[in-house]
Design a protein around this motif. Structure first.
Motif, PDB file in Angstrom:
ATOM      1  N   ASP A   8      48.640  48.583  31.283  1.00  0.00           N
ATOM      2  CA  ASP A   8      49.706  48.290  32.244  1.00  0.00           C
ATOM      3  C   ASP A   8      50.301  49.557  32.851  1.00  0.00           C
ATOM      4  O   ASP A   8      50.521  49.636  34.056  1.00  0.00           O
ATOM      5  CB  ASP A   8      50.815  47.480  31.561  1.00  0.00           C
ATOM      6  N   LYS A  57      48.120  51.134  35.300  1.00  0.00           N
ATOM      7  CA  LYS A  57      48.161  50.450  36.603  1.00  0.00           C
ATOM      8  C   LYS A  57      49.312  51.007  37.438  1.00  0.00           C
ATOM      9  O   LYS A  57      49.185  51.173  38.653  1.00  0.00           O
ATOM     10  CB  LYS A  57      48.319  48.940  36.418  1.00  0.00           C
ATOM     11  N   GLU A 110      48.842  52.796  40.988  1.00  0.00           N
ATOM     12  CA  GLU A 110      49.615  52.378  42.154  1.00  0.00           C
ATOM     13  C   GLU A 110      50.332  53.590  42.760  1.00  0.00           C
ATOM     14  O   GLU A 110      50.319  53.788  43.978  1.00  0.00           O
ATOM     15  CB  GLU A 110      50.621  51.294  41.759  1.00  0.00           C
ATOM     16  N   GLU A 156      38.277  47.347  37.682  1.00  0.00           N
ATOM     17  CA  GLU A 156      39.613  46.853  38.029  1.00  0.00           C
ATOM     18  C   GLU A 156      40.393  47.932  38.783  1.00  0.00           C
ATOM     19  O   GLU A 156      41.112  47.635  39.734  1.00  0.00           O
ATOM     20  CB  GLU A 156      40.331  46.501  36.718  1.00  0.00           C
ATOM     21  N   ALA A 157      40.228  49.187  38.334  1.00  0.00           N
ATOM     22  CA  ALA A 157      40.914  50.299  39.012  1.00  0.00           C
ATOM     23  C   ALA A 157      40.356  50.479  40.422  1.00  0.00           C
ATOM     24  O   ALA A 157      41.100  50.712  41.372  1.00  0.00           O
ATOM     25  CB  ALA A 157      40.762  51.585  38.200  1.00  0.00           C
ATOM     26  N   MET A 199      41.650  47.772  42.606  1.00  0.00           N
ATOM     27  CA  MET A 199      43.037  47.994  43.018  1.00  0.00           C
ATOM     28  C   MET A 199      43.104  48.933  44.213  1.00  0.00           C
ATOM     29  O   MET A 199      44.055  48.883  44.995  1.00  0.00           O
ATOM     30  CB  MET A 199      43.846  48.602  41.865  1.00  0.00           C
ATOM     31  N   PRO A 259      52.566  47.340  40.349  1.00  0.00           N
ATOM     32  CA  PRO A 259      51.152  47.524  40.685  1.00  0.00           C
ATOM     33  C   PRO A 259      50.609  46.346  41.488  1.00  0.00           C
ATOM     34  O   PRO A 259      50.988  45.205  41.245  1.00  0.00           O
ATOM     35  CB  PRO A 259      50.460  47.607  39.324  1.00  0.00           C
TER      36      PRO A 259
END
Lengths: 91, 262, 429
Positions: free
Chosen positions: B36, B39, B43, B75-76, B79, B187
């Motif tokens: 978390d 993230k 961001e 996932e990164a 994003m 995020p």
């Protein structure tokens, strides 16, 4: 076993916005049986002190029983967004 | 200007999904995800890149064991990170913060160009909070911890952090290491289009040898001996009588237990 | 707009089965699943009948993460003060190629998603589809958040509620008369305890259904399936009956009362509840199966109403997997012919008609209306138990001949106008 304790065993990822909205103006005028108060297998519906129906959507199992049983069509009901809602680990 | 940011990312078990059975966490078939706080760091990196009008965000991770790292690091990318790099080796299974920091520092050197290294203030699983500071030390960089606001100019990086009863603003020249707290931002959730694009973004995989490290030297120096949920004894006291009597009895019990009036 | 060959809405068994077939043939297929992983939003009773689908993807089933092969079928009829349990074991239930297995969906669906992924399908979890995109009546793709993705064919396998399909007018909204709600607990028990309680060899499983007092006369029943290290214990209640009867109390409390019944308590004793879940079930049978295909889309699994409650056998997952398989074959044929309109996809319904899916639903056409008869859930379980109770009872007065005792019971409970009427109805079972 209390229903809250059962729901406590499940994983709920909470969004900020509810995915179920009760339109009480319909509940109070059209609905005759208030089925949501007893058909929900998670017991999420209750009356507040002004006899309005409130839904504790955070513990929703996403089964849709309330939606199907609501003749008055008083529920705005969608699934939670991706990343949110109940996540079963077994079932 | 443009800002190049390397975000050091740990892939964590999704803690919310862990069940406790016989006081032990059930880790079998647990999904992994980008932590978390990482993230938040990603961001922040993307916001800095976009505010600067250019640059590259690289997500860098060390594969600590079989954590489906290649899947998770996407996932990164989904994003909005531009590139990803993974350092993996069987020797890194169960790696301790010192080894992870060494691997990260070597990978950062390999990447070469960067203005900023971002970390979460700690990982959501083991939460040692050491890795950012250790990497800064290994690379000889200035470090700012617990940032809740970051801005980058040609002069360097400026961060704000909350110190309970005051707000501190710190500045450092670039390149620098910054660790962030969760309140820094919200995020973003990857969009479908960005998830589709993520699979096509560059993803580097290195072994410690590729980075000039001796894998054996990275072996953990400490072992987790046991990991048990805390056991709590409950008092099972039931108060009866009117509401007022119950309240009195309850307050008295709390006083007797030393919970109140300390 | 970005475009792929095929979008599958929903990573349950129907959607994943379709994706597996499509990706195996080299199509570019994307599965969108709103749960954190495939299976995260799914619930089964549950047992999967593998024998109807074994030949569809023969390479898959040997390594599937099933719980236990069902070797014993138990049925308990519950009346007031007496209950009767039948235990049926047959060599063909388990053995070399078992006909059915107990399953847990989080495990099974994740595995099938991995298999589809290995074939090249892109399975995207945590992604809810918000809308089916339509142009001139044709489904041309989907919208998820702000992103629109096009597809030649969209396989709609979004689950029983069918919110997207009914929103787009491709099927009716779910009606309470055709649906039941199932809710269950997964209760952990040591494997040896499970095997002792249901008379099983190591690794074998049991399916145990309960009729009668469990639903207080409402359409439905109780179920219990043995998993490897847990049991799934729950109830299914028809929504129409549930709604009609507010005096029966809150729906969820039925399960607690069920667990407290003297017949059940010893079966769950010592267990630890690990999860609670609920799901709607389509029980309307073939009469509520919508049109299964159209321009640019096919419906599969629960969205297509493909499930069947035949009282002693309850099926859905085998239909889901088979419909996904046939959907994939139809889409492949349509793509090959360059015609993804309704005409090009018509082979889907044809092949389902020739398969067990629509044949079994057709055979069971009358069941949904027959089981609306509340006497099935009140009178009969009670009567069977009372009859057998009388046979085994020795009182202070001299006993009658066995035949006489039986005849008295049969005449009293089974030979009257109401039961004869029921029998006439049930000839269609």
């Amino acid at each position: 076993m209390e229903i809250d304790a059962k729901l406590g065993l499940d994983v709920f990822k909470l969004d900020k916005e509810p995915h179920i909205v009760v339109k009480n103006e319909i509940c109070s005028t059209v609905c005759v049986n208030r089925a949501c108060l007893y058909v929900c297998p998670a017991d999420l519906y209750e009356l507040d002190d002004q006899h309005r129906i409130v839904v504790n959507w955070e513990g929703c199992l996403e089964c849709g029983t309330c939606l199907i049983c609501c003749d008055a069509r008083a529920l705005e009901w969608t699934y939670p967004r991706g990343e949110f809602g109940v996540q079963y680990r077994m079932s | 200007m443009s800002v190049d940011v390397i975000v050091c990312v740990k892939t964590n078990p999704d803690l919310q999904m862990i069940r406790i059975k016989d006081r032990q966490p059930v880790l079998e078939a647990i999904p992994y995800k980008v932590g978390d706080l990482e993230k938040n760091a990603l961001e922040a990196a993307m916001q800095l890149r976009d505010a600067a009008g250019g640059g590259t965000v690289t997500a860098l991770t060390v594969a600590e064991g079989d954590r489906k790292v290649k899947e998770t690091i996407k996932e990164a990318l989904a994003m909005g990170a531009d590139e990803a790099a993974i350092v993996s080796d069987p020797a890194l299974v169960g790696a301790d913060p010192a080894a992870v920091a060494q691997a990260l520092a070597a990978a950062v050197k390999k990447i070469g160009t960067y203005d900023l290294l971002l970390f979460g203030e700690g990982s959501t699983d083991n939460y040692t909070g050491q890795v950012g500071a250790r990497v800064a030390e290994l690379l000889g960089l200035p470090q700012i911890g617990y940032a809740r606001k970051i801005s980058v100019t040609t002069d360097g990086v400026q961060c704000e952090r909350s110190m309970d009863d005051m707000i501190e603003t710190l500045a450092a020249p670039l390149p620098a290491v910054v660790t962030v707290v969760s309140e820094i931002n919200e995020p973003r959730i990857p969009s479908l289009m960005n998830i589709m694009k993520a699979g096509k973004k560059p993803l580097q995989e290195w072994t410690p040898a590729d980075l000039g490290l001796d894998a054996a030297a990275l072996a953990p120096q400490r072992q987790i001996v046991s990991n048990l949920a805390e056991e709590q004894d409950r008092k099972h006291i039931l108060f009866e009588g009117t509401a007022a009597e119950q309240a009195d009895a309850f307050v008295n019990a709390l006083l007797n237990e030393g919970v109140l009036g300390r | 707009m970005e475009k792929v060959d095929c979008i599958v809405v929903g990573g349950g068994l129907a959607g994943l089965s379709a994706a597996y077939g499509l990706a195996s043939a080299g199509l570019e297929v994307m599965v969108l699943e709103r749960g954190d992983y495939a299976g995260a939003k799914n619930v089964t009773g549950g047992r999967l009948y593998v024998s109807p689908i074994r030949e569809l993807y023969p390479e898959l089933w040997a390594e599937a993460p099933f719980e236990r092969a069902v070797a014993r079928e138990w049925i308990t009829m519950m009346g007031d003060g007496a209950h009767t349990t039948f235990e049926v074991a047959a060599d063909r239930f388990a053995g070399e190629t078992p006909q059915s297995y107990t399953v847990l969906r989080a495990r099974l669906d994740q595995w099938l998603a991995e298999k589809a992924g290995e074939k090249g399908a892109m399975v995207v979890p945590k992604m809810k589809v918000d809308e089916l995109l339509r142009r001139e009546g044709r489904v041309i793709g989907i919208r998820a958040g702000d992103d629109e993705i096009g597809a030649d064919v969209t396989v709609i396998a979004e689950g029983v509620l069918g919110l997207l399909a009914s929103g787009a007018g491709l099927r009716a909204e779910p009606a309470e008369r055709d649906h039941a709600v199932g809710f269950k607990e997964v209760i952990e028990l040591p494997p040896a305890t499970i095997e002792d309680r249901w008379h099983l060899n190591p690794g074998e499983g049991a399916a145990h259904l309960f009729m009668g007092a469990v639903t207080k006369g409402m359409l439905g029943g109780g179920f219990l399936y043995t998993n490897k290290e847990s049991i799934s214990l729950g109830l299914v209640v028809g929504m129409a009956a549930l709604k009609q009867d507010p005096d029966q109390g809150k729906c969820f409390s039925l399960l607690d009362e069920f667990k407290e019944m003297p017949q059940i308590r010893p079966l769950v004793a010592g267990g630890t509840v690990a999860e609670y879940s609920a799901h709607a079930i389509a029980e309307g049978g073939i009469a509520q199966v919508p049109r299964l295909y159209g321009d640019g889309y096919v419906l599969a699994g629960d969205t297509a109403g493909l499930s069947l409650n035949a009282l002693v056998t309850v099926r859905g997952m085998d239909f889901a997997i088979a419909s996904g398989y046939h959907a994939a074959q139809a889409v492949l044929a349509a793509k090959k012919a360059g015609d993804c309109s309704a005409a090009g996809l018509a082979g889907y319904e044809q092949s389902l008609r020739q398969s067990f899916v629509l044949k079994d639903l057709e055979t069971a056409r009358h069941i949904p209306r027959i089981i609306e008869n509340p006497r099935l859930f009140t009178h009969y379980p009670q009567a069977v138990s009372r009859l057998l109770e009388s046979v085994f009872t020795i009182g202070p007065q001299p006993s009658r001949r066995l035949v006489k005792t039986l005849w008295r019971g049969v005449r009293k409970d089974f030979l009257n106008v109401a039961t004869l009427k029921d029998a006439w109805q049930m000839r269609k079972l």
